[in-house]
Scaffold this motif. Structure first.
Motif, PDB file in Angstrom:
ATOM      1  N   ALA A 249      20.306  -7.757  43.675  1.00 56.67           N
ATOM      2  CA  ALA A 249      18.905  -7.942  43.306  1.00 56.67           C
ATOM      3  C   ALA A 249      18.638  -7.263  41.965  1.00 56.67           C
ATOM      4  O   ALA A 249      19.086  -6.138  41.732  1.00 56.67           O
ATOM      5  CB  ALA A 249      18.016  -7.331  44.386  1.00 56.67           C
TER       6      ALA A 249
ATOM      7  N   LYS B 162      26.794 -11.587  54.873  1.00 58.78           N
ATOM      8  CA  LYS B 162      27.233 -10.313  54.293  1.00 58.78           C
ATOM      9  C   LYS B 162      26.692  -9.178  55.154  1.00 58.78           C
ATOM     10  O   LYS B 162      25.503  -9.147  55.467  1.00 58.78           O
ATOM     11  CB  LYS B 162      26.705 -10.214  52.864  1.00 58.78           C
ATOM     12  CG  LYS B 162      27.194  -9.004  52.102  1.00 58.78           C
ATOM     13  CD  LYS B 162      27.076  -9.253  50.599  1.00 58.78           C
ATOM     14  CE  LYS B 162      27.417  -8.036  49.783  1.00 58.78           C
ATOM     15  NZ  LYS B 162      26.393  -7.005  49.847  1.00 58.78           N
TER      16      LYS B 162
ATOM     17  N   ASN C 107      34.660  -5.843  50.137  1.00 57.92           N
ATOM     18  CA  ASN C 107      33.702  -5.378  49.133  1.00 57.92           C
ATOM     19  C   ASN C 107      33.551  -3.855  49.260  1.00 57.92           C
ATOM     20  O   ASN C 107      33.804  -3.289  50.316  1.00 57.92           O
ATOM     21  CB  ASN C 107      32.358  -6.102  49.376  1.00 57.92           C
ATOM     22  CG  ASN C 107      31.210  -5.565  48.533  1.00 57.92           C
ATOM     23  OD1 ASN C 107      30.169  -5.178  49.062  1.00 57.92           O
ATOM     24  ND2 ASN C 107      31.375  -5.532  47.229  1.00 57.92           N
TER      25      ASN C 107
ATOM     26  N   ASP D 127      33.282  -0.455  46.252  1.00 56.30           N
ATOM     27  CA  ASP D 127      34.034   0.456  45.378  1.00 56.30           C
ATOM     28  C   ASP D 127      35.259  -0.195  44.728  1.00 56.30           C
ATOM     29  O   ASP D 127      36.210   0.501  44.379  1.00 56.30           O
ATOM     30  CB  ASP D 127      34.475   1.717  46.145  1.00 56.30           C
ATOM     31  CG  ASP D 127      33.292   2.494  46.703  1.00 56.30           C
ATOM     32  OD1 ASP D 127      32.151   2.217  46.293  1.00 56.30           O
ATOM     33  OD2 ASP D 127      33.520   3.374  47.554  1.00 56.30           O
TER      34      ASP D 127
ATOM     35  N   ARG E  68      28.796  -3.428  41.502  1.00 56.53           N
ATOM     36  CA  ARG E  68      28.509  -2.542  40.371  1.00 56.53           C
ATOM     37  C   ARG E  68      29.577  -2.581  39.294  1.00 56.53           C
ATOM     38  O   ARG E  68      29.273  -2.407  38.109  1.00 56.53           O
ATOM     39  CB  ARG E  68      28.308  -1.109  40.897  1.00 56.53           C
ATOM     40  CG  ARG E  68      27.035  -0.962  41.715  1.00 56.53           C
ATOM     41  CD  ARG E  68      27.045   0.289  42.546  1.00 56.53           C
ATOM     42  NE  ARG E  68      28.100   0.250  43.563  1.00 56.53           N
ATOM     43  CZ  ARG E  68      28.416   1.257  44.360  1.00 56.53           C
ATOM     44  NH1 ARG E  68      27.770   2.391  44.250  1.00 56.53           N
ATOM     45  NH2 ARG E  68      29.375   1.129  45.262  1.00 56.53           N
TER      46      ARG E  68
HETATM   47  C1  LIG Z   1      21.496  -3.066  42.068  1.00 56.03           C
HETATM   48  C2  LIG Z   1      22.076  -3.613  43.349  1.00 56.03           C
HETATM   49  C3  LIG Z   1      21.453  -4.671  43.986  1.00 56.03           C
HETATM   50  C4  LIG Z   1      21.997  -5.198  45.164  1.00 56.03           C
HETATM   51  N1  LIG Z   1      21.404  -6.282  45.732  1.00 56.03           N
HETATM   52  C5  LIG Z   1      21.997  -6.897  46.790  1.00 56.03           C
HETATM   53  C6  LIG Z   1      21.498  -8.133  47.284  1.00 56.03           C
HETATM   54  O1  LIG Z   1      20.537  -8.704  46.764  1.00 56.03           O
HETATM   55  N2  LIG Z   1      22.128  -8.676  48.361  1.00 56.03           N
HETATM   56  C7  LIG Z   1      23.224  -8.090  48.953  1.00 56.03           C
HETATM   57  O2  LIG Z   1      23.762  -8.634  49.918  1.00 56.03           O
HETATM   58  N3  LIG Z   1      23.727  -6.937  48.480  1.00 56.03           N
HETATM   59  C8  LIG Z   1      23.150  -6.342  47.406  1.00 56.03           C
HETATM   60  N4  LIG Z   1      23.709  -5.212  46.879  1.00 56.03           N
HETATM   61  C9  LIG Z   1      24.957  -4.691  47.449  1.00 56.03           C
HETATM   62  C10 LIG Z   1      26.170  -5.282  46.711  1.00 56.03           C
HETATM   63  O3  LIG Z   1      26.243  -6.674  46.883  1.00 56.03           O
HETATM   64  C11 LIG Z   1      27.483  -4.642  47.196  1.00 56.03           C
HETATM   65  O4  LIG Z   1      27.643  -4.914  48.555  1.00 56.03           O
HETATM   66  C12 LIG Z   1      27.508  -3.135  46.999  1.00 56.03           C
HETATM   67  O5  LIG Z   1      27.021  -2.779  45.724  1.00 56.03           O
HETATM   68  C13 LIG Z   1      28.930  -2.580  47.174  1.00 56.03           C
HETATM   69  O6  LIG Z   1      29.806  -3.192  46.269  1.00 56.03           O
HETATM   70  P1  LIG Z   1      30.257  -2.473  44.880  1.00 56.03           P
HETATM   71  O7  LIG Z   1      30.868  -1.146  45.242  1.00 56.03           O
HETATM   72  O8  LIG Z   1      31.235  -3.437  44.277  1.00 56.03           O
HETATM   73  O9  LIG Z   1      29.016  -2.291  44.067  1.00 56.03           O
HETATM   74  C14 LIG Z   1      23.167  -4.642  45.725  1.00 56.03           C
HETATM   75  C15 LIG Z   1      23.775  -3.566  45.085  1.00 56.03           C
HETATM   76  C16 LIG Z   1      23.257  -3.058  43.908  1.00 56.03           C
HETATM   77  C17 LIG Z   1      23.961  -1.920  43.226  1.00 56.03           C
END
Ligand SMILES: Cc1cc2nc3c(=O)[nH]c(=O)nc-3n(C[C@H](O)[C@H](O)[C@H](O)COP(=O)(O)O)c2cc1C
Length: 337
Positions: free
Chosen positions: A16, A137, A198, A200, A223
């Motif tokens: 988001a 998810k 998914n 980190d 991220r």
């Molecule tokens: C700014 C931000 C917005 C996110 N918005 C959503 C979202 O809209 N829907 C969702 O399923 N997960 C959302 N997430 C979670 C990510 O999809 C992901 O599961 C989470 O960041 C862990 O993955 P990463 O370590 O690769 O960031 C969001 C994460 C962040 C940081």
């Protein structure tokens, strides 16, 4: 339901405030195998709210694309799913992982992990309402005493979900601690639907480690892609060859950023772009000379003209001071622009 079959092994996570159409297009150019929209309210879609519907359009070049919806009411999720089909996405995704209070309070997002009966009702209604692959998810569970990702995944499989993305932190953890990839492995061992790992994963090595440790079918990057869209190409390259590509140099990074800004301006106009960039600019500049100060300055700027002037001034300062790297501008420009 057929397994998801994608060209790339690396998927862009729904985020988001981040994964709008311009951002997705850039990630796609760098080889994201599937991109997801930001989470979109089923209530807003079902009501036809223009505020909500603006999250749904995308460009053909983004395909394959998944639209993500969230909500707690079965009938509303079902009608939103049907409505979303008008946009002809390749995949419909449901968010059962969001930890945000506003969402949880209504019983949506990760709150649904606490009520598997209600969750199953929503999942079956949505899967039966559409004829494209439906993905979902989740987090590992509500808290460390209620880690139920395997049980949820088995229910999903039975209900006809095509793929499950697992962010293995509990709702209680939010983003704290480390993602526990052993939960992804337990899910993968328990179901035969596609499993997307998914949490980190932010380097080619961590992506490979996640594949090796969990056996997941795809990895999903959140991220790690903000401000670093080349990560998709770098992971793919590493998985195929074992070779680590160097980070692009700052000149290339500024090119990518400027290209992204141009796409945003076309997409949301000058004022919208200015606001939007305030959330992500620090990620794009991270690692560059004095980037913290530059981001702080850019966030305070009031017009896009000033933003671009300040960014140009900053980029000139950085590039004057940068040591040349082995990166050739042409290498990445070809993909990025
Ligand atoms: C700014 C931000 C917005 C996110 N918005 C959503 C979202 O809209 N829907 C969702 O399923 N997960 C959302 N997430 C979670 C990510 O999809 C992901 O599961 C989470 O960041 C862990 O993955 P990463 O370590 O690769 O960031 C969001 C994460 C962040 C940081």
């Amino acid at each position: 339901m057929a397994k998801l079959n994608l060209d790339g092994k690396v998927i862009l996570a729904p985020m988001a405030g981040i994964t709008d159409s311009p951002f997705r297009r850039i990630c796609k150019k760098f080889g994201a195998g599937l991109v997801y929209t930001e989470m979109t309210s089923s209530q807003g879609i079902a009501r036809g709210s223009t505020q909500t519907l603006r999250y749904l359009p995308y460009e053909e070049e983004e395909r394959p694309i998944g639209i993500q919806i969230y909500g707690e009411d079965t009938a509303t999720m079902e009608s939103a799913a049907v409505e979303v089909m008008k946009w002809k996405p390749d995949v419909l995704d449901m968010n059962f992982g969001c930890p945000v209070k506003k969402v949880i309070k209504k019983g949506a997002g990760s709150a649904l992990l606490k009520d598997i009966v209600h969750l199953e009702e929503i999942v079956r209604a949505v899967v039966n309402a559409v004829d494209i692959p439906v993905t979902a998810k989740i987090r590992s569970g509500w808290d460390d005493k209620h880690v139920n990702a395997v049980e949820v995944a088995q229910m999903f499989e039975d209900a006809g979900i095509a793929a499950i993305s697992v962010h293995p932190r509990t709702r209680e953890q939010s983003f704290k601690g480390k993602a526990d990839w052993s939960v992804i492995k337990s899910v993968k061992d328990a179901v035969s639907i596609t499993v997307i790992g998914n949490g980190d994963i932010n380097t080619p090595e961590s992506a490979k480690k996640c594949f090796d440790e969990t056996g997941c079918d795809y990895v999903m990057i959140g991220r790690g892609a903000i401000g670093r869209p080349w990560i998709f190409a770098h992971i793919e390259h590493y998985l195929k060859t074992g070779e680590l590509l160097e980070e692009p140099d700052d000149e290339v990074k500024f090119d990518i950023l400027n290209n992204y800004i141009t796409l945003e301006e076309k997409f949301r106009g000058e004022f919208g772009t200015l606001n939007h960039l305030k959330t992500s600019i620090s990620w794009f500049l991270s690692g560059m000379l004095d980037s913290k100060k530059a981001s702080e300055d850019l966030v305070r700027v009031k017009t896009m003209v000033d933003f671009k002037a300040k960014l140009k001034e900053y980029s000139e300062m950085v590039l004057k001071n940068e040591k040349p790297s082995n990166w050739q501008l042409g290498d990445i420009q070809e993909i990025a622009l």
